[in-house]
Design a protein around this motif. Structure first.
Motif, PDB file in Angstrom:
ATOM      1  N   SER A  67    -109.132  14.040  31.071  1.00  8.54           N
ATOM      2  CA  SER A  67    -109.797  13.587  29.843  1.00  8.54           C
ATOM      3  C   SER A  67    -109.560  12.113  29.553  1.00  8.54           C
ATOM      4  CB  SER A  67    -109.381  14.438  28.640  1.00  8.54           C
ATOM      5  OG  SER A  67    -109.747  15.771  28.841  1.00  8.54           O
ATOM      6  N   GLN A  68    -109.346  11.332  30.609  1.00  9.39           N
ATOM      7  CA  GLN A  68    -109.145   9.895  30.442  1.00  9.39           C
ATOM      8  C   GLN A  68    -110.008   9.135  31.458  1.00  9.39           C
ATOM      9  OE1 GLN A  68    -105.786   8.039  29.279  1.00  9.39           O
ATOM     10  NE2 GLN A  68    -105.123   9.724  28.002  1.00  9.39           N
ATOM     11  N   GLU A  69    -110.498   8.002  31.025  1.00 10.19           N
ATOM     12  CA  GLU A  69    -111.282   7.113  31.870  1.00 10.19           C
ATOM     13  C   GLU A  69    -110.381   6.447  32.905  1.00 10.19           C
ATOM     14  OE1 GLU A  69    -113.760   2.905  31.327  1.00 10.19           O
ATOM     15  OE2 GLU A  69    -112.878   3.887  29.583  1.00 10.19           O
ATOM     16  N   PHE A  70    -110.848   6.389  34.142  1.00  8.65           N
ATOM     17  CA  PHE A  70    -110.186   5.647  35.209  1.00  8.65           C
ATOM     18  C   PHE A  70    -110.590   4.189  35.021  1.00  8.65           C
ATOM     19  CE2 PHE A  70    -110.663   4.788  40.049  1.00  8.65           C
ATOM     20  CZ  PHE A  70    -109.492   4.072  40.085  1.00  8.65           C
ATOM     21  N   LEU A  71    -109.658   3.358  34.572  1.00  3.19           N
ATOM     22  CA  LEU A  71    -109.979   1.994  34.178  1.00  3.19           C
ATOM     23  C   LEU A  71    -110.218   1.061  35.362  1.00  3.19           C
ATOM     24  CD1 LEU A  71    -107.436   1.460  31.242  1.00  3.19           C
ATOM     25  CD2 LEU A  71    -109.859   2.109  31.105  1.00  3.19           C
ATOM     26  N   SER A  72    -111.250   0.245  35.226  1.00  2.05           N
ATOM     27  CA  SER A  72    -111.535  -0.830  36.180  1.00  2.05           C
ATOM     28  C   SER A  72    -110.641  -2.017  35.839  1.00  2.05           C
ATOM     29  CB  SER A  72    -113.001  -1.242  36.063  1.00  2.05           C
ATOM     30  OG  SER A  72    -113.240  -1.820  34.786  1.00  2.05           O
ATOM     31  N   THR A  73    -110.641  -3.026  36.686  1.00  4.91           N
ATOM     32  CA  THR A  73    -109.853  -4.233  36.403  1.00  4.91           C
ATOM     33  C   THR A  73    -110.296  -4.846  35.076  1.00  4.91           C
ATOM     34  OG1 THR A  73    -111.364  -5.541  37.786  1.00  4.91           O
ATOM     35  CG2 THR A  73    -109.330  -4.775  38.816  1.00  4.91           C
ATOM     36  N   LYS A  74    -111.584  -4.881  34.822  1.00 10.22           N
ATOM     37  CA  LYS A  74    -112.104  -5.437  33.565  1.00 10.22           C
ATOM     38  C   LYS A  74    -111.615  -4.615  32.373  1.00 10.22           C
ATOM     39  CE  LYS A  74    -116.361  -6.444  31.091  1.00 10.22           C
ATOM     40  NZ  LYS A  74    -117.797  -6.313  31.064  1.00 10.22           N
ATOM     41  N   ARG A  75    -111.672  -3.290  32.497  1.00  7.60           N
ATOM     42  CA  ARG A  75    -111.247  -2.426  31.384  1.00  7.60           C
ATOM     43  C   ARG A  75    -109.727  -2.475  31.191  1.00  7.60           C
ATOM     44  NH1 ARG A  75    -111.907  -0.732  27.757  1.00  7.60           N
ATOM     45  NH2 ARG A  75    -111.711   1.521  27.861  1.00  7.60           N
ATOM     46  N   ILE A  76    -108.958  -2.636  32.269  1.00  9.36           N
ATOM     47  CA  ILE A  76    -107.504  -2.791  32.117  1.00  9.36           C
ATOM     48  C   ILE A  76    -107.219  -4.043  31.297  1.00  9.36           C
ATOM     49  CG2 ILE A  76    -105.336  -3.291  33.317  1.00  9.36           C
ATOM     50  CD1 ILE A  76    -106.414  -1.536  35.652  1.00  9.36           C
ATOM     51  N   ILE A  77    -107.907  -5.126  31.616  1.00 12.53           N
ATOM     52  CA  ILE A  77    -107.729  -6.377  30.873  1.00 12.53           C
ATOM     53  C   ILE A  77    -108.088  -6.176  29.399  1.00 12.53           C
ATOM     54  CG2 ILE A  77    -108.643  -8.720  30.571  1.00 12.53           C
ATOM     55  CD1 ILE A  77    -108.807  -8.850  33.691  1.00 12.53           C
ATOM     56  N   GLU A  78    -109.185  -5.479  29.129  1.00 12.55           N
ATOM     57  CA  GLU A  78    -109.588  -5.236  27.737  1.00 12.55           C
ATOM     58  C   GLU A  78    -108.516  -4.448  26.987  1.00 12.55           C
ATOM     59  OE1 GLU A  78    -113.351  -3.224  27.994  1.00 12.55           O
ATOM     60  OE2 GLU A  78    -114.425  -5.033  28.593  1.00 12.55           O
ATOM     61  N   GLU A  79    -108.057  -3.346  27.586  1.00  6.60           N
ATOM     62  CA  GLU A  79    -107.048  -2.510  26.923  1.00  6.60           C
ATOM     63  C   GLU A  79    -105.720  -3.255  26.788  1.00  6.60           C
ATOM     64  OE1 GLU A  79    -107.549   0.390  25.425  1.00  6.60           O
ATOM     65  OE2 GLU A  79    -109.641   0.457  26.065  1.00  6.60           O
ATOM     66  N   PHE A  80    -105.337  -4.008  27.812  1.00  2.75           N
ATOM     67  CA  PHE A  80    -104.121  -4.818  27.757  1.00  2.75           C
ATOM     68  C   PHE A  80    -104.191  -5.803  26.586  1.00  2.75           C
ATOM     69  CE2 PHE A  80    -101.851  -8.717  28.847  1.00  2.75           C
ATOM     70  CZ  PHE A  80    -100.588  -8.241  29.170  1.00  2.75           C
ATOM     71  N   ASN A  81    -105.330  -6.474  26.436  1.00  7.69           N
ATOM     72  CA  ASN A  81    -105.476  -7.457  25.362  1.00  7.69           C
ATOM     73  C   ASN A  81    -105.470  -6.806  23.983  1.00  7.69           C
ATOM     74  OD1 ASN A  81    -105.415  -9.821  26.882  1.00  7.69           O
ATOM     75  ND2 ASN A  81    -107.593  -9.676  27.369  1.00  7.69           N
ATOM     76  N   ILE A  82    -106.018  -5.615  23.857  1.00 12.06           N
ATOM     77  CA  ILE A  82    -105.959  -4.884  22.587  1.00 12.06           C
ATOM     78  C   ILE A  82    -104.498  -4.642  22.219  1.00 12.06           C
ATOM     79  CG2 ILE A  82    -106.377  -2.635  21.496  1.00 12.06           C
ATOM     80  CD1 ILE A  82    -109.105  -2.622  23.033  1.00 12.06           C
ATOM     81  N   TRP A  83    -103.721  -4.124  23.183  1.00 11.02           N
ATOM     82  CA  TRP A  83    -102.311  -3.850  22.918  1.00 11.02           C
ATOM     83  C   TRP A  83    -101.526  -5.136  22.651  1.00 11.02           C
ATOM     84  CZ3 TRP A  83     -99.935   0.376  21.477  1.00 11.02           C
ATOM     85  CH2 TRP A  83    -100.581   1.599  21.673  1.00 11.02           C
ATOM     86  N   LYS A  84    -101.845  -6.183  23.380  1.00 12.85           N
ATOM     87  CA  LYS A  84    -101.155  -7.460  23.173  1.00 12.85           C
ATOM     88  C   LYS A  84    -101.402  -7.968  21.753  1.00 12.85           C
ATOM     89  CE  LYS A  84    -100.637 -11.996  25.212  1.00 12.85           C
ATOM     90  NZ  LYS A  84    -101.446 -13.085  25.627  1.00 12.85           N
ATOM     91  N   ASN A  85    -102.648  -7.877  21.291  1.00 14.79           N
ATOM     92  CA  ASN A  85    -102.973  -8.296  19.924  1.00 14.79           C
ATOM     93  C   ASN A  85    -102.265  -7.416  18.897  1.00 14.79           C
ATOM     94  OD1 ASN A  85    -104.597 -10.440  20.724  1.00 14.79           O
ATOM     95  ND2 ASN A  85    -106.447  -9.202  20.755  1.00 14.79           N
ATOM     96  N   LEU A  86    -102.214  -6.108  19.157  1.00 13.98           N
ATOM     97  CA  LEU A  86    -101.490  -5.210  18.248  1.00 13.98           C
ATOM     98  C   LEU A  86    -100.013  -5.558  18.197  1.00 13.98           C
ATOM     99  CD1 LEU A  86    -103.094  -1.735  19.064  1.00 13.98           C
ATOM    100  CD2 LEU A  86    -103.144  -2.925  16.851  1.00 13.98           C
ATOM    101  N   LEU A  87     -99.455  -5.876  19.357  1.00 11.95           N
ATOM    102  CA  LEU A  87     -98.038  -6.237  19.408  1.00 11.95           C
ATOM    103  C   LEU A  87     -97.767  -7.485  18.579  1.00 11.95           C
ATOM    104  CD1 LEU A  87     -95.247  -5.609  20.661  1.00 11.95           C
ATOM    105  CD2 LEU A  87     -95.883  -7.117  22.548  1.00 11.95           C
ATOM    106  N   ASP A  88     -98.646  -8.453  18.710  1.00 14.10           N
ATOM    107  CA  ASP A  88     -98.475  -9.708  17.975  1.00 14.10           C
ATOM    108  C   ASP A  88     -98.652  -9.539  16.468  1.00 14.10           C
ATOM    109  OD1 ASP A  88     -98.049 -10.960  20.412  1.00 14.10           O
ATOM    110  OD2 ASP A  88    -100.098 -11.729  20.570  1.00 14.10           O
TER     111      ASP A  88
END
Length: 186
Positions: A67-88
């Motif tokens: 039940s989870q999407e297999f992330l592409s390099t582009k989608r990994i970057i998107e999700e990483f940046n979401i978490w990075k912004n949340l962390l900040d």
């Protein structure tokens, strides 16, 4: 990883052909370089080898990993940046309740999302474990839960265990859920 991924594609062709068609072409060296430059850490070779087979999925069909999407390099970057912004902005000082071997961060910049349910839940490569953990272990990161569990000691082990679950029938494609799910969830 080629043989393991071929077994996955064989299962998809027999059980969920739209999932097979949803796989992206291989990631280019430039895409992998952009990913590693953005996240600031080298990825495990077993994961890179899978990206070079298929760069995640398009996301036009059901998600391929429990039940989870297999992330592409582009989608990994998107999700990483979401978490990075949340962390900040929101997660400073917030701690989790991790398994032994995982740091007690709510999120760590070296926890690289490889799947996503679209609501902030991921399987991540933990590239900064605690001293008792294993670099490259796969952990859970559920946005609303403080638990951080070790799922496998490596991406290749996680993928092999997933294949085993598919081939034993413990995981099945569900038209009702439009996803690959545990059979006991049906």
């Amino acid at each position: 990883m080629n043989k393991k991924f071929d077994k996955f594609k064989q299962w998809l062709s027999l059980n969920y052909s739209d999932g097979l068609l949803d796989l992206n072409p291989p990631a280019s060296d430039d895409e992998i370089e952009e990913l590693t430059r953005t996240i600031g850490v080298d990825l495990p070779e077993d994961f890179i080898s899978v990206l070079k087979i298929h760069n995640g999925q398009k996301g036009e069909s059901a998600w391929l990993f429990d039940s989870q999407e297999f992330l592409s390099t582009k989608r990994i970057i998107e999700e990483f940046n979401i978490w990075k912004n949340l962390l900040d902005k929101e997660l400073q000082g917030k701690v989790s309740n991790p398994d032994d071997g995982v740091k007690n961060d709510w999120w760590n910049k070296k926890w690289i999302p490889i799947t996503s349910d679209g609501c902030g839940d991921h399987y991540c490569l933990d590239l900064s474990p605690s001293p008792t953990g294993t670099k490259g272990q796969v952990i859970t990161l559920w946005y609303e839960s403080s638990e951080r569990e070790i799922v496998s000691q490596s991406f290749s082990q996680w993928f092999e265990e997933y294949l085993s679950e598919l081939n034993t029938g413990n995981l099945v494609y569900s038209k009702e859920y439009n996803s690959i799910v545990h059979k006991d969830e049906l």
